[in-house]
Each structure stands twice: as C-alpha cells, then as structure tokens.
Scaffold this active site. Structure first.
Site, PDB file in Angstrom:
ATOM      1  N   LYS A 109     -13.239  -6.987  -6.642  1.00  0.00           N
ATOM      2  CA  LYS A 109     -13.604  -7.332  -5.268  1.00  0.00           C
ATOM      3  C   LYS A 109     -15.098  -7.682  -5.304  1.00  0.00           C
ATOM      4  O   LYS A 109     -15.941  -6.781  -5.368  1.00  0.00           O
ATOM      5  CB  LYS A 109     -13.356  -6.152  -4.333  1.00  0.00           C
ATOM      6  CG  LYS A 109     -11.884  -5.777  -4.166  1.00  0.00           C
ATOM      7  CD  LYS A 109     -11.755  -4.635  -3.170  1.00  0.00           C
ATOM      8  CE  LYS A 109     -10.305  -4.430  -2.742  1.00  0.00           C
ATOM      9  NZ  LYS A 109      -9.522  -3.697  -3.750  1.00  0.00           N
ATOM     10  N   LYS A 156       0.862  -1.182   0.000  1.00  0.00           N
ATOM     11  CA  LYS A 156       0.000   0.000   0.000  1.00  0.00           C
ATOM     12  C   LYS A 156       0.905   1.241   0.000  1.00  0.00           C
ATOM     13  O   LYS A 156       1.832   1.328   0.811  1.00  0.00           O
ATOM     14  CB  LYS A 156      -0.880   0.019   1.247  1.00  0.00           C
ATOM     15  CG  LYS A 156      -1.860  -1.151   1.332  1.00  0.00           C
ATOM     16  CD  LYS A 156      -3.151  -0.797   0.677  1.00  0.00           C
ATOM     17  CE  LYS A 156      -4.228  -1.839   0.964  1.00  0.00           C
ATOM     18  NZ  LYS A 156      -5.481  -1.522   0.271  1.00  0.00           N
TER      19      LYS A 156
END
Length: 333
Positions: A255, A148
């Site tokens: 997702k 990230k």
C-alpha cells in the site's frame, strides 16, 4: 516552488467493517505544489489507527514540508521517512507538476490502450450483507474476489464453502484478508480450512510484529500467506531485507500510502523479486486523487496478478474520477 495543503474528510456511503472496527469517514490531506505558473497535486492519505505516521505532529510535518519544498529531494526524503503518506503525497505532486493535467506516469494505460485486472473487495458485515456484495461483484464480472475475515470465522467459512461449491478455483480466485484477526493456534486451523477450499492466499493471519510466529506459519502453511500490516513502519532498506529473510512469506502486499510511496514500494518489490516472493499493490481508502496516482504507478510495474485497487465508489463526496471499471478491468478515462 511554493506548497500548500488542505484537509478533506471523505464520507462513507455505508459504514465499512474491518476487524479493527467500523469506518464512517476517512481523513485525508491534499498537497498542492506550484512552480512557474504550473500546479502539481498529490494526496497525503493518512490512515488513522493503521498508518505509521498517525501521530500528533502529522500536520506540523506537513506545514514543515510546505515551508521547505525547495530543499533537496534526498534531504526531504530522509526527513519524511517516518511520514510515508506525506512523502507519497510529495512524490505525486512532483510527478503531476512534471506531467501536467491528471498524469503522474504517462503510459499505454493513460493513453487508453491498456487496462489492469483488479479484485473485488467484500467488506465485513452480517452474512446477508456479505453475500449481497458477492452477488454484486459476480454480476459485474469479477474473476477474483477478496473477503475480509476474522470477526465471525464460522459464518465467513460457510460463505467461502458456498462460493467454492458454485465456482471452481479456475473460475473464481478467492483471497482473504484477516487483518491480524487470528491467534497463531487459530491461524494454523484456518490455514488448513482455507487450503481445503483452494483459497489463493490469506493476508496477515496474525498481528504484525510477531516475526517468529509468522515465520513458523509461512514455513509450513498449506495456504500461501501475504504480509500486509507487517510491512508498515519498516522504513530502513536493511530492515526490510531482514524481515523478508526471516519470515520468508509467499507474498507481500504494498500500500504505497503506508509503505513510503513510490520509492518505498520499489524497494519492497526489488527485495521480493530477489527472494522469489510474489507481490501485488493495493490502495488504502485514498480519494480518487491518490487512487489515480496509485493506478498509474501500478501499471508501470507490469504485474500479471489482479491488483487490489479501489474504484473510488465508497464515498459520497469523492473528487471526480479519472478511472473507469469495465467488468473487472480498470481503465483510465
């Protein structure tokens, strides 16, 4: 059929940092459908602050579904198109009702004869914490790591440089996820810096909704760009097609809890493959119930790439897991 649901709060073992802030707990809802003495379980994994269906009437819609479970499936799908996580929970519950036990998609994976490669996820934090996580993933045997980024790019860039000095791109695939953390001008510089380090791809370099800017970046980027948040809230098939035709990304990331479950993900995969766009599937902080369903679904899609599936180890109070990690491969127990 009868249905009921209950709310469940997952507690993080350690606060988890993203460019949208630090997460301490994750709210989710478990849906149970009963029919003729059998039960099917699914997870409606709303992601507050990110889900398209993060809205005040979320639980009202869940109650409505429980009162209307006997309605025609296509009718329910249309009614729930703006509630992707509820629809996905319903899809899971029906499949579980059909196949029983812990099964949603029986396959060689659930028979224990096959497995999937996943990436190791590195959460944001100070340099020491990020490097500690990286050492842990490397020790476990991961060949693909996702970091990230987008909070402190200078430090994050240095970490990537160190990693690449130690491991060539043949030994270690590096992916990064910016969660929309850069401006367009910043992104142009970062994309070149990532290319110099042979980074596999960057997820969502700029905020979602800027189709023209994203299309410009994708057209000339030296580092492949993957759309993630960009797909959230795009529920109409023709709108999905329009988005991909306009932006022309190198990859999309699915997702299921955020993009309309199994049927929604299938539509995206179909459109991506027609346009030679790569894709992979990731979980989105579901409990082990939803994670199990996503893993079983992902296996049936036959993608050779490392997938972004969690292992359920982030929470102190998760449900028992049906998944097991050996090295960087995910197995069904």
């Amino acid at each position: 059929m009868k249905a009921e649901y209950f709310k469940y709060l997952l507690k993080f073992k350690r606060p988890s940092g993203t460019s949208r802030g630090v997460l301490y707990e994750k709210e989710t809802f478990i849906l149970v459908i009963s029919d003729d003495g059998k039960k099917g379980t699914g997870e409606c994994a709303i992601f507050r602050g990110l889900s398209f269906d993060d809205r005040p009437d979320y639980e009202d819609k869940l109650k409505w579904l429980c009162e209307n479970t006997d309605q025609d499936v296509e009718f329910l799908k249309d009614e729930l198109k703006e509630f992707p996580s509820i629809w996905f929970g319903y899809e899971q519950a029906l499949l579980n009702l059909k196949h029983g036990g812990k099964l949603y998609f029986p396959s060689e994976f659930t028979d224990g004869k096959s497995s999937m490669m996943i990436n190791g996820l590195i959460w944001m934090g100070d340099v020491d914490y990020m490097e500690e996580q990286i050492q842990e993933k490397l020790a476990q045997g991961f060949h693909c790591i996702k970091l990230k980024i987008g909070v402190d790019w200078k430090s994050e860039h240095e970490i990537l440089q160190k990693l690449r000095q130690k491991f060539s791109k043949d030994k270690l695939e590096l992916r990064v996820d910016a969660n929309g953390g850069f401006s367009k001008d910043e992104a142009e510089i970062v994309l070149q810096q990532l290319a110099d380090l042979n980074i596999h791809s960057i997820e969502q370099p700029i905020k979602a909704g800027n189709w023209n800017d994203m299309a410009e970046l994708c057209a000339k980027t030296p580092t492949p760009i993957a759309l993630d948040e960009e797909l959230i809230g795009v529920v109409d098939f023709n709108e999905k097609k329009k988005l991909l035709d306009h932006i022309k990304p190198q990859y999309i990331i699915l997702k299921p809890s955020l993009v309309g479950g199994i049927s929604g993900s299938d539509e995206w995969v179909s459109l991506a493959e027609q346009n030679n766009i790569g894709w992979w599937i990731t979980s989105a902080l579901e409990s082990n119930l939803g994670l199990n369903a996503i893993a079983q679904y992902t296996f049936t899609k036959n993608s050779p790439m490392p997938q972004g599936l969690g292992t359920g180890g982030l929470f102190t109070n998760n449900f028992d897991s049906d998944l097991e990690l050996k090295g960087d491969r995910l197995f069904f127990k």
